[in-house]
Design a protein around this motif. Structure first.
Motif, PDB file in Angstrom:
ATOM      1  N   SER A  23     -82.859 -51.693 -94.542  1.00  0.00           N
ATOM      2  CA  SER A  23     -82.555 -50.860 -93.361  1.00  0.00           C
ATOM      3  C   SER A  23     -81.106 -50.606 -93.516  1.00  0.00           C
ATOM      4  CB  SER A  23     -82.766 -51.944 -92.111  1.00  0.00           C
ATOM      5  OG  SER A  23     -83.965 -52.838 -91.815  1.00  0.00           O
ATOM      6  N   TYR A  24     -81.156 -49.417 -92.916  1.00  0.00           N
ATOM      7  CA  TYR A  24     -79.927 -48.398 -93.101  1.00  0.00           C
ATOM      8  C   TYR A  24     -79.585 -48.074 -91.594  1.00  0.00           C
ATOM      9  CZ  TYR A  24     -82.666 -44.037 -93.059  1.00  0.00           C
ATOM     10  OH  TYR A  24     -83.440 -43.182 -92.576  1.00  0.00           O
ATOM     11  N   ARG A  25     -78.082 -47.904 -91.488  1.00  0.00           N
ATOM     12  CA  ARG A  25     -77.811 -47.121 -90.234  1.00  0.00           C
ATOM     13  C   ARG A  25     -76.779 -46.198 -90.908  1.00  0.00           C
ATOM     14  NH1 ARG A  25     -77.408 -49.907 -85.484  1.00  0.00           N
ATOM     15  NH2 ARG A  25     -75.230 -49.176 -84.824  1.00  0.00           N
ATOM     16  N   LEU A  26     -76.543 -45.052 -90.168  1.00  0.00           N
ATOM     17  CA  LEU A  26     -75.922 -43.784 -90.515  1.00  0.00           C
ATOM     18  C   LEU A  26     -74.341 -44.101 -90.377  1.00  0.00           C
ATOM     19  CD1 LEU A  26     -78.082 -40.961 -88.985  1.00  0.00           C
ATOM     20  CD2 LEU A  26     -78.216 -42.302 -91.303  1.00  0.00           C
ATOM     21  N   ARG A  31     -80.903 -62.526 -89.034  1.00  0.00           N
ATOM     22  CA  ARG A  31     -80.427 -61.132 -89.205  1.00  0.00           C
ATOM     23  C   ARG A  31     -79.172 -61.089 -88.237  1.00  0.00           C
ATOM     24  NH1 ARG A  31     -85.278 -56.832 -88.792  1.00  0.00           N
ATOM     25  NH2 ARG A  31     -86.143 -58.131 -87.327  1.00  0.00           N
ATOM     26  N   ASN A  32     -78.015 -60.748 -88.620  1.00  0.00           N
ATOM     27  CA  ASN A  32     -76.825 -60.615 -87.986  1.00  0.00           C
ATOM     28  C   ASN A  32     -75.984 -59.325 -88.069  1.00  0.00           C
ATOM     29  OD1 ASN A  32     -75.723 -61.167 -90.409  1.00  0.00           O
ATOM     30  ND2 ASN A  32     -75.296 -63.321 -89.842  1.00  0.00           N
ATOM     31  N   GLN A  33     -76.644 -58.644 -88.869  1.00  0.00           N
ATOM     32  CA  GLN A  33     -75.897 -57.199 -89.168  1.00  0.00           C
ATOM     33  C   GLN A  33     -76.817 -56.075 -88.535  1.00  0.00           C
ATOM     34  OE1 GLN A  33     -75.254 -57.986 -93.493  1.00  0.00           O
ATOM     35  NE2 GLN A  33     -72.969 -57.527 -92.808  1.00  0.00           N
ATOM     36  N   VAL A  34     -77.919 -56.202 -88.360  1.00  0.00           N
ATOM     37  CA  VAL A  34     -78.884 -55.168 -88.256  1.00  0.00           C
ATOM     38  C   VAL A  34     -80.203 -55.549 -87.607  1.00  0.00           C
ATOM     39  CG1 VAL A  34     -80.031 -54.909 -90.300  1.00  0.00           C
ATOM     40  CG2 VAL A  34     -79.969 -52.841 -88.810  1.00  0.00           C
ATOM     41  N   ASN A  35     -80.928 -54.991 -86.520  1.00  0.00           N
ATOM     42  CA  ASN A  35     -81.913 -55.591 -86.020  1.00  0.00           C
ATOM     43  C   ASN A  35     -81.920 -56.921 -85.524  1.00  0.00           C
ATOM     44  OD1 ASN A  35     -83.357 -53.012 -86.725  1.00  0.00           O
ATOM     45  ND2 ASN A  35     -84.072 -53.761 -88.540  1.00  0.00           N
ATOM     46  N   ILE A  36     -80.731 -57.235 -84.865  1.00  0.00           N
ATOM     47  CA  ILE A  36     -80.455 -58.553 -84.232  1.00  0.00           C
ATOM     48  C   ILE A  36     -81.474 -58.865 -83.182  1.00  0.00           C
ATOM     49  CG2 ILE A  36     -78.539 -60.005 -83.426  1.00  0.00           C
ATOM     50  CD1 ILE A  36     -76.555 -57.951 -84.679  1.00  0.00           C
ATOM     51  N   PRO A  37     -81.972 -59.884 -82.986  1.00  0.00           N
ATOM     52  CA  PRO A  37     -82.979 -60.235 -82.001  1.00  0.00           C
ATOM     53  C   PRO A  37     -82.343 -60.654 -80.819  1.00  0.00           C
ATOM     54  CG  PRO A  37     -83.194 -61.972 -83.644  1.00  0.00           C
ATOM     55  CD  PRO A  37     -82.140 -60.972 -84.342  1.00  0.00           C
ATOM     56  N   GLY A  38     -82.971 -60.349 -79.605  1.00  0.00           N
ATOM     57  CA  GLY A  38     -82.495 -60.857 -78.442  1.00  0.00           C
ATOM     58  C   GLY A  38     -83.177 -61.974 -78.112  1.00  0.00           C
ATOM     59  N   LEU A  39     -82.438 -63.175 -77.385  1.00  0.00           N
ATOM     60  CA  LEU A  39     -82.907 -64.343 -77.388  1.00  0.00           C
ATOM     61  C   LEU A  39     -83.494 -64.576 -75.900  1.00  0.00           C
ATOM     62  CD1 LEU A  39     -83.238 -67.075 -78.697  1.00  0.00           C
ATOM     63  CD2 LEU A  39     -80.941 -67.758 -77.472  1.00  0.00           C
ATOM     64  N   HIS A  40     -84.805 -64.867 -75.622  1.00  0.00           N
ATOM     65  CA  HIS A  40     -85.514 -65.167 -74.373  1.00  0.00           C
ATOM     66  C   HIS A  40     -85.208 -66.718 -74.031  1.00  0.00           C
ATOM     67  CE1 HIS A  40     -87.665 -61.533 -73.032  1.00  0.00           C
ATOM     68  NE2 HIS A  40     -87.454 -61.165 -74.544  1.00  0.00           N
ATOM     69  N   GLU A  41     -85.695 -67.528 -74.778  1.00  0.00           N
ATOM     70  CA  GLU A  41     -85.583 -68.985 -74.676  1.00  0.00           C
ATOM     71  C   GLU A  41     -85.154 -69.482 -75.822  1.00  0.00           C
ATOM     72  OE1 GLU A  41     -89.020 -70.843 -72.992  1.00  0.00           O
ATOM     73  OE2 GLU A  41     -89.801 -68.573 -72.357  1.00  0.00           O
ATOM     74  N   HIS A  90     -81.011 -51.648 -78.554  1.00  0.00           N
ATOM     75  CA  HIS A  90     -80.609 -50.451 -79.711  1.00  0.00           C
ATOM     76  C   HIS A  90     -78.950 -50.791 -80.081  1.00  0.00           C
ATOM     77  CE1 HIS A  90     -84.219 -47.614 -80.107  1.00  0.00           C
ATOM     78  NE2 HIS A  90     -84.558 -48.642 -79.688  1.00  0.00           N
ATOM     79  N   ILE A  91     -78.313 -51.074 -79.133  1.00  0.00           N
ATOM     80  CA  ILE A  91     -76.875 -51.116 -79.276  1.00  0.00           C
ATOM     81  C   ILE A  91     -76.635 -52.541 -79.577  1.00  0.00           C
ATOM     82  CG2 ILE A  91     -74.642 -50.876 -77.992  1.00  0.00           C
ATOM     83  CD1 ILE A  91     -75.908 -48.917 -76.087  1.00  0.00           C
ATOM     84  N   LYS A  92     -77.070 -53.537 -78.753  1.00  0.00           N
ATOM     85  CA  LYS A  92     -76.445 -54.910 -79.010  1.00  0.00           C
ATOM     86  C   LYS A  92     -77.351 -55.571 -80.098  1.00  0.00           C
ATOM     87  CE  LYS A  92     -75.657 -56.049 -74.030  1.00  0.00           C
ATOM     88  NZ  LYS A  92     -76.456 -56.824 -73.056  1.00  0.00           N
ATOM     89  N   GLY A  93     -78.486 -54.958 -80.496  1.00  0.00           N
ATOM     90  CA  GLY A  93     -79.248 -55.356 -81.488  1.00  0.00           C
ATOM     91  C   GLY A  93     -79.138 -54.605 -82.741  1.00  0.00           C
ATOM     92  N   LYS A  94     -78.037 -53.483 -82.557  1.00  0.00           N
ATOM     93  CA  LYS A  94     -77.993 -52.682 -83.901  1.00  0.00           C
ATOM     94  C   LYS A  94     -79.191 -52.296 -84.729  1.00  0.00           C
ATOM     95  CE  LYS A  94     -73.323 -54.780 -84.487  1.00  0.00           C
ATOM     96  NZ  LYS A  94     -72.229 -55.772 -85.538  1.00  0.00           N
ATOM     97  N   VAL A  95     -79.950 -51.417 -83.894  1.00  0.00           N
ATOM     98  CA  VAL A  95     -81.215 -51.226 -84.635  1.00  0.00           C
ATOM     99  C   VAL A  95     -80.890 -50.084 -85.550  1.00  0.00           C
ATOM    100  CG1 VAL A  95     -81.648 -49.333 -82.911  1.00  0.00           C
ATOM    101  CG2 VAL A  95     -83.628 -50.627 -83.879  1.00  0.00           C
TER     102      VAL A  95
END
Length: 831
Positions: free
Chosen positions: A219-222, A111-121, A58-63
């Motif tokens: 998508s929005y962030r407060l 996406r690089n501003q919100v809901n950024i995915p986490g890389l597994h492989e 939620h923090i790194k991915g800016k959910v």
């Protein structure tokens, strides 16, 4: 002058001598504690690591804090509504692509501003013709890096697949899709057929040119982040109202706490904690009491030595500490090795359960303070406490009484008079009476071992029963959850209201009017349709100090699927009895808002909270920060496995602040056609069965472990305590041999008494086990939103008796060999 060092305590040598001479006894106890600690600790380690990973995503991915979806892109002046409400909005457009095989691909632009995915492989899809996929979908469908993903060439020709495909370059987890649900209201994860993916801008535009329609999600962030659910809900409501005022009606809107794709993971994770904690406490209590009995018997064997040590000036405190050391040492080694195995090997069992079901960021193992306290400090403190109490009570006697081996707490003036039986029978009875404490602990150990065994064996039948109850208690074959009243139905009501110049037809239609319109639209018989309002509230469980989710179903109580399923008092609700309830409140009552609303409750809610007819129940609404009072006028067999309330729909709508004609669900006997933009979820019996299978996946790895621990506890408790009794009577066994008794006759004295006691305990304890297992099941599942009836088939109890007897036969064989190995010369050399 030579300096004399401090003399070592000679008693320390006796600790390891005792351990060597009884390695089987202490080794058995070590195995149980080691298995329990590693089993429980690995669970909490995995859970804590998953929680940290989830929070980091939620923090790194800016959910997102929420999203609003429209049927077109917003203009610049319309986007200002976000800014005016102090939120930062991001375009999060996507394509929804269905294949003929029912697979659904949701494709986003990188996406690089919100809901950024986490890389597994692999890597992100930076180049044209590349794509990254959700890691769970890839695993379920055996897709690897470098494979080509073939999408339907165009929405109008779904069978014409692209010849080239799109190259898979990365496997990721999307923070806004930690739970892969096709729709927000779905209750069944679909890792096999739902694929979330992302591509670069050019590839996205190329797919759009092929004919795929864009879904315009923002998508929005407060700007001022908050974790308050009401503030989040209010902010979304303000945004939606402002857009509606501009003439823009959102297709969909949700905040992150209401978005089950995001929130479901944390809601689900806490459910196993009570079960694991209960299991840990039960096993540790058994082990602590076994240690206490062993140490007490050791004190009785060494009474003369203890008397001498006390006479020589040793304090009782030093002797208490001496006899506590061995249990503490065994516990420390068990705890250390158990946690070591948990952190290195067993953690993967539980991590696999979470990562196979949920789409999570790469998870690293973290130290867990709660796991350390529960599996390290608590066992040590428990051992210290129980053994200190038992040993101190035993060492209260004077040195003289120890020297005389007079250790009875209460002196018995004369022996218990026994019936006129054979010598061996009376001897067996004396053995039992002399070892009441050991047999009491044996009984306790069998009881707790049986509880674990019954629970382990019955998990599958409990869940099967739960799913059968779900099917039986469903009001209709299909429950279609929608986002609000159907547009066609609203249009027809509005048109009819204007034609007849009757405002009530639109604002406050009768149930008959609504049913008729819906039946015509859906092409169903009028008696086969019943709209309802479903709304989530919470009820306080004072026993566990937890808020439990309750679904309120507002419906026409005289309508289809409902009327015959309501029970008021001792019989079915009649029209006369329920006239007030079925029609809802009068206008005068609604204005006063004083009287509580009349409701019916599900059997699950009634049984869990012991609610009776006439009780007033308080409900809390987190979304509106309000509390409601309802009066229970009866129960229903609808939603038997759920925490559910059934009430009049107009009353329900009034209570939650909705319009009288509002509804967001429809009961029908077959699947109905509803536009995707209006549809939230469809629930039917086949989905329920799939959920059962999904639910069983989470428990299938627990069942064999619980059964294994139960069997080992059986063996350890029986072996340690019966062996202690045999060791205690080595001298008597030697005398019987001298008097000419054969080994088989001696076995009848010392083994048969244990055989009789164990079989007696296994049978007699069944009623108590049924009662305690019922409590254990309720404790284990108290965080579960539903209600699992603790009904356990009779064959489970029979299986535990048979299992207990089989384990005892193995133990009996070991003890017989022990008796045959007793050295008479060694035992009687000091006599």
């Amino acid at each position: 002058m030579r300096k004399v060092g401090k003399m070592k305590n000679p008693l320390n040598k006796r600790i390891f001598r005792e351990l060597r001479s009884n390695i089987g006894r202490y080794g058995s106890i070590f195995i149980v504690m080691f298995m329990t600690v590693s089993f429980i600790s690995s669970f909490f380690i995995a859970q804590n690591s998953v929680k940290i990973s989830y929070d980091d995503s939620h923090i790194k991915g800016k959910v997102e804090d929420g999203y609003i979806e429209f049927d077109r892109a917003l203009k610049e002046d319309e986007k200002k509504i976000f800014k005016d409400n102090k939120v930062r909005a991001y375009e999060n457009f996507y394509l929804s692509i269905r294949s003929k095989s029912d697979k659904l691909f949701i494709v986003y632009i990188n996406r690089n501003q919100v809901n950024i995915p986490g890389l597994h492989e692999g890597r992100y899809a930076d180049n044209d013709g590349e794509i990254v996929l959700n890691v769970n979908y890839a695993r379920e469908n055996n897709i690897s890096l470098g494979d080509n993903l073939y999408l339907p060439d165009s929405p109008t020709d779904i069978d014409n697949l692209s010849q080239k495909g799109i190259k898979v370059v990365g496997l990721v987890a999307f923070p806004d899709y930690s739970c892969l649900l096709r729709r927000q209201g779905d209750i069944l994860m679909d890792n096999k057929n739902l694929c979330v993916a992302s591509v670069n801008q050019n590839t996205f535009e190329r797919l759009v040119k092929k004919g795929y329609g864009i879904k315009y999600k923002y998508s929005y962030r407060l700007e001022e982040p908050t974790t308050d659910k009401k503030d989040q809900s209010d902010k979304l409501e303000d945004l939606v109202d402002d857009f509606v005022d501009k003439g823009l009606v959102p297709v969909n809107a949700q905040n992150k706490y209401g978005n089950s794709r995001i929130s479901y993971v944390m809601d689900d994770m806490g459910g196993d904690v009570p079960m694991m904690t209960s299991l840990m406490v039960i096993v540790l209590l058994v082990m602590a009491f076994i240690f206490a009995v062993l140490v007490q018997n050791m004190i009785e064997d060494e009474a003369s030595v203890i008397g001498s040590l006390l006479s020589f000036g040793y304090s009782k405190g030093s002797l208490v500490w001496h006899y506590i050391k061995l249990p503490i040492y065994v516990t420390i080694v068990s705890v250390f090795l158990g946690n070591l195995v948990a952190y290195t090997l067993m953690k993967d069992i539980y991590l696999g359960l979470y990562t196979s079901n949920y789409s999570l960021f790469p998870t690293k193992i973290h130290l867990d303070a709660y796991a350390f306290i529960l599996t390290s400090l608590i066992p040590l403190c428990l051992m210290l406490l129980v053994n200190s109490v038992f040993i101190y009570r035993k060492l209260r006697l004077s040195p003289l009484r120890f020297l005389r081996r007079d250790l009875a707490s209460h002196r018995q003036k004369k022996a218990v008079k026994l019936p006129s039986l054979s010598f061996l029978s009376r001897f067996r009875m004396r053995v039992f009476l002399k070892n009441k404490a050991s047999y009491l602990v044996l009984c306790l150990g069998l009881l707790l071992g049986n509880i674990l065994l019954i629970y382990g064996l019955s998990i599958e039948s409990l869940i099967d029963g739960y799913m059968n109850d779900i099917e039986k208690s469903m009001p209709s074959s299909y429950q279609t959850i929608i986002k609000g009243p159907l547009e066609k139905e609203v249009e027809i009501r509005l048109r009819e209201s204007m034609l007849k110049k009757d405002k009530n037809i639109f604002d406050n239609p009768s149930y008959e009017q609504e049913d008729k319109v819906l039946a015509d639209i859906l092409k169903l018989d009028r008696d086969k349709v019943n709209p309802f309002t479903i709304y989530g509230v919470k009820i306080r469980d004072k026993t566990f100090n937890e808020d439990i989710k309750v679904n309120v179903y507002g419906s026409n109580l005289d309508g289809a699927y409902i009327k015959d399923r309501l029970v008021r008092g001792s019989g079915h609700a009649t029209e006369e009895e329920d006239k007030k309830t079925s029609k809802g409140r009068t206008d005068d009552q609604k204005d006063k808002n004083e009287e509580p609303y009349d409701v019916y409750i599900s059997e699950g809610l009634m049984n869990r909270f012991s609610i009776k007819r006439g009780d007033l129940v308080s409900l809390s609404d987190e979304n509106r920060s309000k509390k409601y009072k309802v009066r229970v006028v009866g129960n229903t067999d609808l939603f038997a496995t759920s925490m559910a309330i059934v009430m009049d729909r107009k009353d329900c709508n009034r209570m939650i602040g909705m319009k009288k004609a509002y509804y967001n669900g429809i009961f029908t006997d077959r699947k109905i056609n509803v536009d995707d933009k209006e549809l939230a979820a469809v629930i039917n019996s086949s989905d329920m069965k799939k959920i059962a299978k999904q639910f069983m996946v989470n428990f299938k790895s627990l069942m064999p472990v619980i059964v294994a621990i139960s069997v080992i506890i059986y063996l350890v408790v029986m072996y340690v305590l019966t062996k202690t009794i045999v060791d205690k009577y080595k001298e008597s066994i030697s005398y019987l041999r001298i008097f000419g008794y054969y080994d088989k006759e001696i076995e009848k004295v010392f083994i048969r008494v244990s055989t009789i006691a164990i079989v007696f305990f296994l049978v007699v304890l069944i009623p108590l086990e049924r009662y305690l297992v019922t409590i254990f099941v309720r404790v284990a599942f108290y965080k579960f939103d539903g209600y699992i009836s603790p009904h356990i088939p009779a064959y489970i109890y029979l299986a535990t008796v048979i299992c207990g007897i089989l384990v005892y036969l193995l133990n009996r064989w070991i003890l017989i060999k022990k008796i045959k190995g007793i050295n008479m010369a060694e035992v009687l050399k000091d006599r």
